[in-house]
Design an enzyme around this catalytic site. Structure first.
Site, short mmCIF file in Angstrom:
data_model
loop_
_atom_site.label_atom_id
_atom_site.label_comp_id
_atom_site.label_asym_id
_atom_site.label_seq_id
_atom_site.Cartn_x
_atom_site.Cartn_y
_atom_site.Cartn_z
N ARG A 51 -3.19 12.18 16.05
CA ARG A 51 -3.67 13.54 16.26
C ARG A 51 -2.52 14.37 16.80
O ARG A 51 -1.77 13.94 17.66
CB ARG A 51 -4.86 13.58 17.22
CG ARG A 51 -6.16 13.05 16.63
CD ARG A 51 -6.68 13.94 15.51
NE ARG A 51 -7.95 13.49 14.96
CZ ARG A 51 -8.09 12.65 13.96
NH1 ARG A 51 -6.99 12.13 13.39
NH2 ARG A 51 -9.27 12.32 13.50
N GLU A 61 -4.39 23.11 12.01
CA GLU A 61 -4.40 22.64 10.63
C GLU A 61 -5.31 23.52 9.79
O GLU A 61 -6.42 23.83 10.22
CB GLU A 61 -4.86 21.18 10.57
CG GLU A 61 -3.91 20.23 11.29
CD GLU A 61 -4.31 18.76 11.16
OE1 GLU A 61 -5.36 18.47 10.55
OE2 GLU A 61 -3.57 17.92 11.67
N HIS A 96 -1.55 16.10 6.71
CA HIS A 96 -2.68 15.31 7.20
C HIS A 96 -3.37 14.56 6.05
O HIS A 96 -4.55 14.75 5.75
CB HIS A 96 -3.71 16.17 7.94
CG HIS A 96 -4.57 15.36 8.86
ND1 HIS A 96 -5.25 15.89 9.93
CD2 HIS A 96 -4.86 14.02 8.89
CE1 HIS A 96 -5.92 14.94 10.56
NE2 HIS A 96 -5.71 13.79 9.93
#
Length: 317
Positions: free
Chosen positions: A236, A265, A284
């Site tokens: 994370r 994000e 991601h």
């Protein structure tokens, strides 16, 4: 004639959700959203009137103030078994059922090693040179005999360690609760936090984001690392202090960062990380594999069918 259930499938960036599960079996109206919402206000406007929402991991946040404005929502399905972006207490208070799906850490483990190898062998520069008509542009770094540090030695961290051992790397680890005995079960040597940052040639982060882990990797930790070290984060973003990371990369305090997760994000287009030559960035994609997406969406359909039948499954608590 009863009104059909209205389902919203969120953040399907690749527009594949409808191809990976039997959505027609639900006899519902299914709408797929392929782009992220700009903010919570846009999310509320777009999702008004939907009975069921299928969220892809934590891409869209559902705090209390959002859930309170979705008056028709009865079921919120999140891919994966947990979702820190959903206010479960608010959902319970509002009578919204929240369900999860199956999950596998394998894609994230594989991406971690893709990033390590790409960073060690300078693959971004070498592939860019080939596309530009060039040839070799630098020296790669071998991993055999180097030290792999794991910040966190849970299910993913221990699997990453095993692969490092297969490459002939020494493996060390630290986390707040890690014991020497537990580390030894995985052939890993437990060290202090200071020893982890100072001794790692590759340092890979595998912690759950929590109050204890938020900002755990800051300026002091980055300054303690070798100037040749590779820092990898597929966990994370907020575990690393992003401003400190940008500064460390600019000052070449570490060799390279290979990062898949970020504070915000999608990562803003003008973010300074995008401009740094020693930052290897992916968007991601740790869990973004066809196999895991199939699990996500097939389980989501099963969750909805079970809810429609009055017997919800995989409840999040």
């Amino acid at each position: 004639m009863p009104t059909p259930t209205k389902i919203a499938v969120l953040d399907d960036y690749q527009n594949v959700a409808l191809t990976l599960a039997d959505w027609p079996s639900l006899d519902a109206e299914t709408t797929v959203f392929t782009a992220p919402f700009a903010d919570s206000a846009e999310a509320v406007r777009a999702l008004a009137g939907f009975d069921v929402i299928v969220a892809m991991r934590e891409r869209t946040r559902f705090p209390a103030e959002v859930l309170e404005q979705l008056g028709d929502l009865r079921l919120l399905v999140s891919t994966g078994p947990r979702n820190a972006a959903i206010d479960l207490d608010a959902a319970r208070r509002l009578g919204v059922t929240v369900c999860g799906t199956g999950y596998s850490p394998t894609p994230t483990i594989e991406l971690t090693w893709a990033l390590i190898l790409a960073a060690a062998r300078n693959l971004p520069e070498e592939t860019a040179s080939m596309r530009a008509g060039g040839w070799q542009v630098g020296l790669g770094t071998g991993l055999h005999g180097k030290t792999l540090g794991l910040l966190g030695l849970g299910r993913i961290g221990s699997a990453v360690a095993r692969i490092g051992q297969a490459f002939g790397m020494e493996t060390i680890a630290w986390s707040q609760n890690l014991t020497a005995e537990k580390a030894a079960e995985h052939g890993v040597r437990a060290v202090t936090k200071e020893e982890l940052f100072a001794g790692s040639d590759v340092l890979s982060i595998h912690l759950v984001l929590s109050q204890r882990s938020r900002g755990l990797v800051g300026a002091a930790e980055l300054a303690a690392m070798k100037d040749s070290a590779i820092l990898v984060n597929t966990s994370r973003g907020p575990i690393i202090e992003e401003a400190a990371l940008v500064e460390a990369l600019r000052d070449k305090q570490i060799g390279r960062a290979a990062i898949d997760v970020y504070d915000a994000e999608p990562l803003p287009a003008d973010h300074p990380l995008r401009t740094l030559p020693n930052a290897l960035l992916t968007p991601h994609i740790g869990y973004v594999s066809r196999e895991l997406y199939t699990t996500f969406y097939q389980d989501a359909v099963a969750d909805i069918a079970a809810f429609q039948a009055g017997s919800p499954i995989r409840l999040m608590t």
